[in-house]
Design an enzyme around this catalytic site. Structure first.
Site: not given
Length: 353
Positions: A82, A86, A88, A198, A224
């Site tokens: 990724g 963002g 990444g 997260s 999530y």
């Protein structure tokens, strides 16, 4: 095992019940009055719960670590999933600036090339679709040796979708795709594996009987949170297995706090607009959100450690050791998840030094 789902209704719903699970308290409204009410109230509840958890977090001290603390990375190679946007992209930029060679492993090669173009010859792009195990295997088989693998890519709060292999998209991309990638790459990674979790893992519970939401009513935020808890369980279990096998590699996990990225704009509901406002008012930048990853990838860290922002209850600021849920430290659960992940992906790890 309870799925601890976080369905929230609007004010005036007929009843509210509280469910207490291994990862904390949940508030569930039994009879939401409308779809819009469900969306708005659920989003409010999710943010409220994160803030409640965050303000209850105490860290030993505020860190001052920043990009200027990254040492010379010349001669080292990093693979960043990724890396095209963002967190990444910010990770890739910082590592390349410090002299590292970086491989951007991303689904959108065109976006990856745009980032790589900023960095001259230090960055190259290879296609990787974590939602397709054939793509993951092709990437791994064609990869050269690297010092560090950064499992950064992810999706958040999508409508219900399936990967090419039939997994629920969030657990399939965020956890199972990275589980397979790490297993197939492990012999080619010389130093460490960094997995991005997260703060939302605090609200997650793993349903071992229905990991892919085939029997449960799908709830995007619960899915999530489950996937992010799986990331943290995986990182810690990987370290335990590396240590047991006498392999001198490090596995660590991180979280970015509350960082403004494109990740929050794919719910395909009114929540996208709500989160866009929240990003402007409350979130730290993607560059700040990438600091825990950069710290874990380049600094002297504890094997099996977990790192995140050290300010505002762990939501923003410079990186340091982070707190995590009771469920994330459950070694039996981690072992069971590992075995299930092997079964689902067909990837069996070989721990060679």
């Amino acid at each position: 095992m309870s799925n601890g789902r976080l369905d929230a209704g609007i004010a005036g719903a007929s009843s509210v019940r509280r469910v207490v699970g291994s990862s904390g308290r949940r508030v569930v409204a039994a009879h939401p009055a409308s779809h819009l009410g469900r969306v708005l109230s659920w989003d409010f509840q999710f943010c409220h719960e994160l803030c409640r958890l965050g303000t209850g977090t105490r860290l030993e001290r505020m860190s001052r670590w920043g990009r200027s603390e990254i040492g010379d990375q010349t001669g080292r190679t990093f693979i960043v999933t990724g890396g095209n946007g963002g967190l990444g992209a910010e990770t890739v930029r910082a590592l390349a600036t410090a002299g590292a060679d970086v491989v951007l492993a991303c689904r959108s090669v065109a976006k990856g090339e745009q980032v790589a173009a900023e960095l001259g010859g230090r960055a190259r792009v290879r296609e990787l679709d974590l939602a397709d195990l054939a793509s993951v295997r092709e990437f791994a088989e064609g990869a050269d040796r690297a010092d560090v693998l950064i499992n950064n890519a992810g999706v958040m709060a999508l409508p219900e979708r399936r990967t090419v292999n039939g997994f629920e998209m969030q657990i399939g991309t965020n956890h199972l795709g990275h589980f397979a990638l790490t297993g197939w790459l492990l012999d080619k990674i010389s130093e460490r594996i960094v997995t991005v979790s997260s703060y939302a893992h605090q609200m997650g519970e793993i349903d071992m009987d229905d990991l892919n939401w085939e029997r449960r009513k799908y709830q995007r935020w619960s899915a999530y949170a489950q996937a992010k808890l799986a990331n943290l369980l995986f990182a810690r279990e990987l370290q335990r297995r590396l240590t047991a096998a006498g392999v001198p590699k490090i596995s660590v996990a991180v979280h970015p706090g509350y960082a403004a990225t494109e990740l929050q704009s794919h719910t395909e509901t009114i929540q996208d607009k709500i989160l866009a406002v929240s990003n402007r008012l409350m979130a730290q930048s993607a560059a700040m959100g990438a600091l825990p990853t950069l710290y874990a990838a380049t600094a002297d860290v504890e094997p099996g450690g977990y790192y995140g922002p050290t300010g505002f209850g762990g939501m923003r600021g410079a990186p340091g050791p982070a707190n995590s849920s009771k469920a994330s430290k459950d070694e039996q659960l981690a072992g069971e998840l590992w075995e299930l992940s092997e079964k689902l992906t067909g990837v069996v790890y070989s721990f060679n030094s």
